[in-house]
Design a protein around this motif. Structure first.
Motif, PDB file in Angstrom:
ATOM      1  N   ARG A 102      -5.787   2.925 -10.656  1.00 53.34           N
ATOM      2  CA  ARG A 102      -6.122   2.297  -9.387  1.00 53.34           C
ATOM      3  C   ARG A 102      -7.618   1.987  -9.391  1.00 53.34           C
ATOM      4  O   ARG A 102      -8.436   2.818  -9.784  1.00 53.34           O
ATOM      5  N   ARG A 110      -6.924  -2.520  -6.398  1.00 50.79           N
ATOM      6  CA  ARG A 110      -6.295  -3.277  -7.484  1.00 50.79           C
ATOM      7  C   ARG A 110      -5.599  -2.338  -8.452  1.00 50.79           C
ATOM      8  O   ARG A 110      -5.975  -1.178  -8.607  1.00 50.79           O
ATOM      9  N   VAL A 111      -4.569  -2.878  -9.098  1.00 52.85           N
ATOM     10  CA  VAL A 111      -3.929  -2.183 -10.201  1.00 52.85           C
ATOM     11  C   VAL A 111      -4.577  -2.691 -11.479  1.00 52.85           C
ATOM     12  O   VAL A 111      -4.605  -3.908 -11.710  1.00 52.85           O
ATOM     13  N   ILE A 145       3.298   2.735 -10.420  1.00 51.43           N
ATOM     14  CA  ILE A 145       2.578   2.016  -9.361  1.00 51.43           C
ATOM     15  C   ILE A 145       3.077   2.470  -7.992  1.00 51.43           C
ATOM     16  O   ILE A 145       2.287   2.718  -7.084  1.00 51.43           O
ATOM     17  N   PHE A 188       0.735   3.868  -5.168  1.00 49.52           N
ATOM     18  CA  PHE A 188       0.392   2.946  -4.085  1.00 49.52           C
ATOM     19  C   PHE A 188       1.465   2.843  -3.004  1.00 49.52           C
ATOM     20  O   PHE A 188       1.233   2.243  -1.960  1.00 49.52           O
ATOM     21  N   MET A 213       2.016  -5.577  -7.871  1.00 53.74           N
ATOM     22  CA  MET A 213       0.712  -5.988  -8.378  1.00 53.74           C
ATOM     23  C   MET A 213       0.733  -7.508  -8.389  1.00 53.74           C
ATOM     24  O   MET A 213       1.630  -8.115  -8.986  1.00 53.74           O
ATOM     25  N   PHE A 259      -3.226  -4.979  -5.442  1.00 53.06           N
ATOM     26  CA  PHE A 259      -1.978  -4.398  -4.966  1.00 53.06           C
ATOM     27  C   PHE A 259      -1.623  -4.996  -3.614  1.00 53.06           C
ATOM     28  O   PHE A 259      -2.451  -5.027  -2.707  1.00 53.06           O
TER      29      PHE A 259
END
Lengths: 148, 148, 148, 148, 148, 148, 148, 148, 148, 148
Positions: free
Chosen positions: A125, A133-134, B105, B109, B114, B142
């Motif tokens: 992350r 953002r990824v 992910i 998150f 993404m 993300f």
């Protein structure tokens, strides 16, 4: 459903029940979260020591633990074009940027490929005021085509 | 073949003739080599200033330069499962690691994706005594699913 | 069939038995009927509070309630071209109007997409003497492609 | 490529050359920008008066103008699952929300479909501080299945 | 297999056991044999009264009877190109005569379609010394595309 | 494109130019509008006399006239699931009613098929205050499977 | 057809005209007949020296010679399941023996693959009184999956 | 799953439990490891004597032993393009080298094929300081097409 | 279209122009009508003597005559499931009777195949008062799978 | 799996257990081995007398015997391109010889098809010193397309 796929199902159900994270499983066997998750989802092969620990964590029986050590038939998606939006975005990247990646790698390295076997991946992350953002780093050995 | 695809063909033929590298094209318009290549291969949209410079470099006519500024129908591959070995390896990564990426992910998150639009990519060579490696950094915002 | 799909089946069976409407389920959790239905059909992720209420309504067990909080593998259709006439009409709209929508959005916004994630949908009946109409409002954030 | 597809190509090339917008074409023939664009992209049938005006605008010959008045073989996409990211998002909406839309329409109207023929569409920009949005209103007559 | 498909299976098994004809089922509920058969095969939606009678005839339980009143996910064939010779002949007719039917309907009615919803079908045997014939009358409302 | 397909293209272009209807072509050769249209669209084989008349009407050369008398490779659609809405509706009828038609024909005639070769079709407009209807009569010889 | 495919076509036509064998082409550039043929058929990349010699042999122009040195988009078959009987037999071997090869390599080497890049192939005739045989030796480096 | 596939599953499960290698199974019945593995994976037909021994080794019942002697429906892969990376490499070889193999065999033998029936395969490890290699020898009888 | 396919097109066009039958072509080169037709349609390889005669008959140039002697990429159908009704019937026979043929050949011969290479075919008309019949005799060598 | 498919499975299992040949089943009901096998494999419809005898032979229950008399959904292969080598060879024959068969039948009979319904098949072993052959005679009524 083959035996290994059944083990994957059991792991997923137990993981939901017990509320463990993939990072915790990874720590347990001393490997990265990326490789460990791929293994638990039926794509990688565990050593007997790793398999034992995972089996204990997820209440697998002896047979299941044996299957974790057998090389699986790989491929984790039910269709050749994935319907899941998150996974599709990666398919889209291959579709939109595929020829770009090919062209740039060939310009730098000549004819060959980036290995998907001698390969590692790291997902992080990135905190960002405009929205987190990824970040994914793919690292693969370049394998040249040689003439013979 | 639509008009933009014809422009892509012209660029490729001129590039081979003139022996320019994608990095040189990128330097010419002041953008990254990744985005510039994708644009020249018919996947991105150029500003009029960028299009003019590219048109000059590759001997494109006025009409072609106009097409470089029109949003293209994207997708660079002739089949849904790519046959080219270099590009296939990326398809394979999506297939083998797709559920892993999804799971990690989401764990970090929550539900979402993404972005493949608010996205950038950087391809680098890593010198390595065991064989040089291709390192690719994917960075995408993300985007959370929200309930409504 | 994975665990989440089994929960979807249970919900559908109980819904028929009990004769509840989607609007009633939506009211129960305080969300729109569109998002709630999508969630019950296995496409969205519920909070623990929402999941508990849904579980109670549909006699789900603890395990099922846990699965409602896990991000699902999305995609609700059994084929890539849907056979059901109602759903096919929407596929047909994408097919017939796809390039139109693309062209008009690009003319207004430039290169980019309408998000399917930062997205909401509203379905209403419009009374009409010539025959009632279905009105569907799709609202998605515009996400621009940027050069880098 | 059939004759109507050639007319579509000519229109697109002339449109880029002349820099006209779809809204301007729509105003010329007194119809919505959505229907007009779909027609110019080969999906709708023009009256002779409309066809004449469009032919004049885009320098089409008499034969092309005749073809604009012939009902076309509809379908604007080169693949059954579209690769273009903007268009794919709409395919994805059908895939993720298809059963939801079906379920809600049936609950409100009973068995039947939303017509894709007695149909209109309106695409608007919504200014929004969190990022402008694309709003699309789909309006189709409900057509009930009746027993016989 | 979803719940409605299970009901279809039960009906088929009971029908074979009891030796009832589709005409008899149709007479029972006072509808045509075509619509009744389609409903029993999982393509149409019954009223509660019809469902009760069918349930009684085929020994269905209360739950099954409820499902007969839920709008089904339609489409009765396991493949997009049917392998069964009788059904394939109809697919072949669409393939061989499709553009003919399109051209003749457009010449008579203008742009639009023949509805498959406001539709009825009648299948009759025609005695014929050269071999009996199957006569099928398809009747669908013409729905015009209109400009907007 | 094979030679016969080129003849089909020529006929379509000339038909638009000259403004003849299929009924007029049919009257010219003394056959039904359905069979004549199918023949002109490359699905049927003309006698030399019919071919001469059609050639004269559409300004075909001697070679084209010869090809009209050669049995064509049949199949008029560019995809196995047609995208054109009018033609798709017929595909949908096969999909939704396929098992119904099969079941009713078998119940009446036993095992066998309705021939798509010893077959004729008649398309008529039915004036109707609730909206005019398309009526299509399909008539095919029943061909029984026999044991041997 | 892209530029490299056009070069392949030219080579094939010239080869038929001139009656040269692949072995002769291979001898000319000092490489194996297997690699040389694959290169001439558009699958491998030549050095400038090799390309010059091949260009001279087959009367290629300067531009074509440049394309022989550009890495091609690989994949030599027009369908995913090849229709040509000779090539199909190899597809069949992958289908029938695929899991066998997988199982035996894993048993010997552990998890990993046989490289198709660090690879060579040798095709020989074996004289045999019961009918001559084709012997093909495939040699690929084993690449192990490693945990990380 | 048909009966033979169930026997394959049983064998695989027992093999993991007992830890036998394919070489050991092959030694037991006096055949090569390649053919024996293919047989155990459901692709070949055993004699009664072989089947008895295999049944004893893997605790199969009498019925299973009978099925090992019935010719199976062959084909070991779940998709036409295999997703497993090891097996895909062989598919890729057919794709990249298919026309090469075809061209070289025809140049040597004339028109015909390499048999996939009168065929044997031998898989060996080659020790190599640059990394061990997999060597696979394919040997198939050449079968000429003859005119008649 | 490759060069051999162009030769096939030329032959077909000339055949229509000149009005020769396949039997006449076969007589010219002293082979069966079945093999000769397959060769002219691009599926078989001619000797130089045969090619010369065919070239003379159909006004082919020297280059075309050379291509008739090159082994073609075989497969004569544009789709994997043929749309042409005559050819489809044979596909249907494979589909309906495939497992029957397999079962009966295995019962008679054991495991193996009927060769499609060491194969001949004979097509004859059988006069029959109930309607003439097409009789096709397929004759292929049985090739046994052997253990090794 | 539908009910008839279950009956097919039962028959196959019993046949292996009891060691009966298809010829013996055929003799029992006084029909050819080809038709009888196709029926037992779920492709044909038995009379009640035939079904009773088959039921007795294979220990089927009353319900199963009833299903043998119901017209089945035909098509015996799990994929549109069969993977089994024996069956594939027949698919290959259709692919390689399809246009040849079409062309020869049309030259002899005019436009029409060879019926796959009014059809019989005979499979025989031909002893041959060069290796025994499989001879298959296909006999189908010619059905002409007629103009109307």
């Amino acid at each position: 459903m083959n035996h290994r796929e059944e083990v994957t199902c059991k792991i997923l159900t137990e993981k939901v029940k017990k509320g463990v994270s993939w990072q915790q499983v990874a720590d347990l066997i001393g490997k990265s979260k990326e490789w460990t998750t791929a293994g638990c989802l039926g794509q990688m092969t565990f050593t007997s020591e790793q398999a034992e620990k995972i089996g204990e964590l997820f209440d697998l029986d002896e047979n299941d633990v044996a299957w974790l050590q057998v090389v699986p038939y790989k491929g984790s998606l039910p269709e050749s074009v994935p319907t899941d939006p998150l996974i599709y975005r990666f398919y889209e990247l291959v579709n939109v940027y595929g020829t770009t990646i090919k062209s740039l790698i060939h310009e730098e390295f000549g004819d060959g490929i980036m290995s998907a076997i001698d390969f590692s991946m790291d997902i992080q992350r990135e905190n960002n005021p405009a929205g987190d953002r990824v970040n994914i780093v793919l690292s693969g050995k370049f394998l040249p085509y040689k003439s013979y």
